[in-house]
Scaffold this motif. Structure first.
Motif, PDB file in Angstrom:
ATOM      1  N   TYR A  28      32.840  42.219  28.328  1.00 12.58           N
ATOM      2  CA  TYR A  28      33.333  43.587  28.098  1.00 12.58           C
ATOM      3  C   TYR A  28      33.070  44.002  26.650  1.00 12.58           C
ATOM      4  O   TYR A  28      32.748  45.157  26.376  1.00 12.58           O
ATOM      5  CB  TYR A  28      34.831  43.623  28.398  1.00 12.58           C
ATOM      6  CG  TYR A  28      35.467  45.000  28.422  1.00 12.58           C
ATOM      7  CD1 TYR A  28      35.707  45.656  29.627  1.00 12.58           C
ATOM      8  CD2 TYR A  28      35.841  45.643  27.242  1.00 12.58           C
ATOM      9  CE1 TYR A  28      36.307  46.913  29.662  1.00 12.58           C
ATOM     10  CE2 TYR A  28      36.428  46.894  27.262  1.00 12.58           C
ATOM     11  CZ  TYR A  28      36.659  47.531  28.473  1.00 12.58           C
ATOM     12  OH  TYR A  28      37.242  48.767  28.496  1.00 12.58           O
ATOM     13  N   ARG A  29      33.172  43.041  25.736  1.00  6.55           N
ATOM     14  CA  ARG A  29      33.016  43.340  24.312  1.00  6.55           C
ATOM     15  C   ARG A  29      31.556  43.536  23.908  1.00  6.55           C
ATOM     16  O   ARG A  29      31.280  43.868  22.756  1.00  6.55           O
ATOM     17  CB  ARG A  29      33.646  42.225  23.481  1.00  6.55           C
ATOM     18  CG  ARG A  29      35.173  42.187  23.617  1.00  6.55           C
ATOM     19  CD  ARG A  29      35.777  41.052  22.829  1.00  6.55           C
ATOM     20  NE  ARG A  29      37.228  41.072  22.880  1.00  6.55           N
ATOM     21  CZ  ARG A  29      38.023  40.096  22.434  1.00  6.55           C
ATOM     22  NH1 ARG A  29      37.469  39.016  21.900  1.00  6.55           N
ATOM     23  NH2 ARG A  29      39.332  40.190  22.516  1.00  6.55           N
ATOM     24  N   ASN A  30      30.628  43.322  24.811  1.00  5.08           N
ATOM     25  CA  ASN A  30      29.224  43.588  24.498  1.00  5.08           C
ATOM     26  C   ASN A  30      28.938  45.076  24.393  1.00  5.08           C
ATOM     27  O   ASN A  30      27.953  45.486  23.767  1.00  5.08           O
ATOM     28  CB  ASN A  30      28.309  42.996  25.576  1.00  5.08           C
ATOM     29  CG  ASN A  30      28.286  41.471  25.565  1.00  5.08           C
ATOM     30  OD1 ASN A  30      28.888  40.841  24.705  1.00  5.08           O
ATOM     31  ND2 ASN A  30      27.601  40.880  26.522  1.00  5.08           N
ATOM     32  N   GLU A  31      29.772  45.889  25.027  1.00 10.65           N
ATOM     33  CA  GLU A  31      29.571  47.340  25.002  1.00 10.65           C
ATOM     34  C   GLU A  31      29.951  47.892  23.631  1.00 10.65           C
ATOM     35  O   GLU A  31      31.050  47.637  23.121  1.00 10.65           O
ATOM     36  CB  GLU A  31      30.426  48.005  26.081  1.00 10.65           C
ATOM     37  CG  GLU A  31      30.331  49.521  26.126  1.00 10.65           C
ATOM     38  CD  GLU A  31      28.972  50.034  26.566  1.00 10.65           C
ATOM     39  OE1 GLU A  31      28.712  51.224  26.355  1.00 10.65           O
ATOM     40  OE2 GLU A  31      28.183  49.241  27.124  1.00 10.65           O
ATOM     41  N   PRO A  32      29.047  48.642  22.969  1.00  5.66           N
ATOM     42  CA  PRO A  32      29.358  49.238  21.664  1.00  5.66           C
ATOM     43  C   PRO A  32      30.635  50.071  21.733  1.00  5.66           C
ATOM     44  O   PRO A  32      30.849  50.824  22.681  1.00  5.66           O
ATOM     45  CB  PRO A  32      28.137  50.128  21.386  1.00  5.66           C
ATOM     46  CG  PRO A  32      27.032  49.478  22.143  1.00  5.66           C
ATOM     47  CD  PRO A  32      27.669  48.955  23.404  1.00  5.66           C
ATOM     48  N   GLY A  33      31.469  49.900  20.735  1.00  6.02           N
ATOM     49  CA  GLY A  33      32.736  50.619  20.708  1.00  6.02           C
ATOM     50  C   GLY A  33      33.862  49.850  21.364  1.00  6.02           C
ATOM     51  O   GLY A  33      35.031  50.213  21.230  1.00  6.02           O
ATOM     52  N   HIS A  34      33.505  48.776  22.074  1.00  7.25           N
ATOM     53  CA  HIS A  34      34.525  47.959  22.739  1.00  7.25           C
ATOM     54  C   HIS A  34      34.458  46.511  22.250  1.00  7.25           C
ATOM     55  O   HIS A  34      35.100  45.634  22.831  1.00  7.25           O
ATOM     56  CB  HIS A  34      34.328  47.989  24.255  1.00  7.25           C
ATOM     57  CG  HIS A  34      34.497  49.344  24.859  1.00  7.25           C
ATOM     58  ND1 HIS A  34      35.707  49.826  25.302  1.00  7.25           N
ATOM     59  CD2 HIS A  34      33.599  50.341  25.077  1.00  7.25           C
ATOM     60  CE1 HIS A  34      35.555  51.046  25.787  1.00  7.25           C
ATOM     61  NE2 HIS A  34      34.281  51.377  25.662  1.00  7.25           N
TER      62      HIS A  34
END
Length: 484
Positions: free
Chosen positions: A130-136
């Motif tokens: 989930y943390r691979n998404e920019p902003g997350h």
């Protein structure tokens, strides 16, 4: 294609072959070295745990000045986005591939190559994708976002990268409710599991020829296997047109079967079947992972796959009589190797291995490993069966312990996890399996641990390690009873 590019790729592939990875596998055709297929198994202790994910790498004529084009092939036919950086379309977003922005040090350079690319892709399959998404990337909401996202990846890893994939290779029926897309909401939860092995449309004839050969089931360019005649169900597979990894996938499935079933058991206790997947804020349109949980069905599908592979092995034994009668090239090859290997162990007088043919059949071997003195297996006698196909070494032998074996690298059912560099040399297989019993310390690599309970004890506390040793010694003691 210039000679420089050919030499560069040849060197990279040679180095990768000499240093085989337990989680990254490559296939290529020497006549078309610019196109390479890769399979990555998901890292343990992540939502992708031991899933089988395929990628294609297409190299440009100016490689390594520019990077290859990388495409993810395990996408449920462009329906499923397995990662914020791995799209349903197959696009892989990585700065070293030039498909994602990054700092100067993260951009492509000629120092990068096949191995670094695949390791970078594997790193995307983290414990919190989930943390691979920019902003997350700094997301802290484990309960409401990160874990729900992980949970559906675990489910789809088994459903798509394992069940769909292996059912496609084996010709097992996949009814329409197996799609698990948005239409699942209207599908019957009481639908029957896949057909048992004895009624699969592939039949025994499919075993005579490796999957992917001209005589095997037709596979369309889109990657969808042709529907067998007289079967009215809709089929969904993740099989790629050439099926290069079919045999390897079957082997890995049997090695990891208990782990897959344990995941199903654990996850089904936390989420009810029929519950819709969580949808992350960055998932939209056709670029997302949606569906409902169906772990009860997955457990049945995994079991049917296991039974079908076991039946396939027994069919090899039956068909070997035809191969012997026709004096096939491989029949002579295996007979010759057997004589050479038996003589080798006699001349070396190691006292560690004895080889035999079952009913004088060169396609069915057994060999006995004697436990190493002063080790956990001291006094043990471990019998192993090896069944060969006429297409060996393209199809690796099916290997199983016939006597009890308690080991971190051997499944509770007796399937050993091992890799060899020279597939065509039977002695390298025997020595690799023997080393599992004779080595002083098993590998700490978790992707090689196919007995979860044994691994927990071996790499646990001192008391747990002592319990592992006791179990191994009991196993050695029981093994002798099978020879009386």
């Amino acid at each position: 294609m210039s000679n420089a590019v050919t030499l560069r790729l040849t060197k990279e592939l040679s180095e990768a072959t000499k240093n085989p990875d337990h989680q990254i596998f490559l296939k290529w055709d020497d006549s078309d070295i610019m196109n390479i297929k890769a399979m990555i198994t998901g890292p343990p202790d992540t939502p992708y745990c031991l899933g089988q994910f395929e990628f294609s790498l297409q190299f440009p004529k100016d490689y390594p000045t520019n990077p290859p084009k990388v495409l993810a092939l395990t996408t449920n036919m462009a329906r499923t986005r397995f990662n914020p950086n791995i799209y349903a379309s197959g696009k892989v977003c990585l700065s070293i591939l030039g498909t994602w922005r990054g700092t100067a040090g993260e951009q492509w350079s000629s120092a990068h190559g096949i191995t670094s690319i695949l390791l970078s892709i594997q790193s995307l399959m983290s414990d919190k994708p989930y943390r691979n998404e920019p902003g997350h990337d700094l997301e802290k909401d484990e309960i409401n976002k990160i874990e729900p996202y992980n949970r559906k990846i675990r489910h789809e890893t088994i459903r798509i990268s394992i069940c769909d994939r292996l059912e496609g290779f084996l010709g097992i029926n996949q009814p329409s409710f197996m799609f698990n897309g948005s239409s699942d909401a209207t599908s019957s939860s009481s639908s029957s599991p896949p057909s048992p092995p004895n009624v699969t449309p592939a039949g025994n004839n499919a075993l005579a020829t490796p999957v992917g050969t001209p005589n095997s089931s037709a596979v369309f360019a889109s990657g969808v296997q042709a529907k067998p005649p007289l079967v009215e169900s809709i089929y969904s597979t993740c099989v790629t047109p050439s099926d290069e990894f079919s045999d390897l996938s079957k082997y890995l499935f049997m090695a990891y079967y208990d782990i897959y079933q344990n995941t199903v058991k654990t996850e089904s206790a936390t989420v009810s079947d029929g519950t819709p997947f969580y949808v992350a804020p960055f998932e939209f349109g056709g670029n997302k992972m949606e569906g409902t949980y169906r772990y009860a069905t997955l457990a049945k599908r995994l079991e049917v796959i296991r039974q079908t592979i076991e039946k396939e092995t027994q069919d090899w034994i039956k068909m070997s009589q035809q191969w012997i009668a026709s004096s096939s090239r491989m029949s002579s090859n295996l007979a010759r190797q057997f004589e050479q290997i038996r003589e080798y162990y006699r001349e070396n007088d190691t006292g560690g291995v004895e080889v035999q043919l079952v009913d004088n059949n060169p396609f069915v071997w057994t060999f006995t490993i004697f436990g190493k003195p002063m080790s956990n297996y001291d006094g043990g006698m471990f019998k192993i069966q090896m069944v060969f196909h006429d297409s060996f070494p393209d199809m690796r032998p099916r290997v199983k312990f016939c006597t009890p074996m308690y080991h971190v690298h051997v499944t509770p059912e007796g399937i050993p996890f091992y890799m060899v560099e020279k597939q065509e040399d039977v002695r390298t297989h025997i020595e690799a399996i023997s080393n599992l019993v004779l080595e002083d310390e098993p590998s700490p690599n978790p992707s090689t641990h196919v007995n979860a309970q044994a691994a927990k004890l071996l790499f646990g506390t001192k008391d747990q390690r002592r319990e592992y040793n006791r179990n191994a010694r009991r196993c050695a003691s029981r093994s002798v009873d099978y020879f009386e």
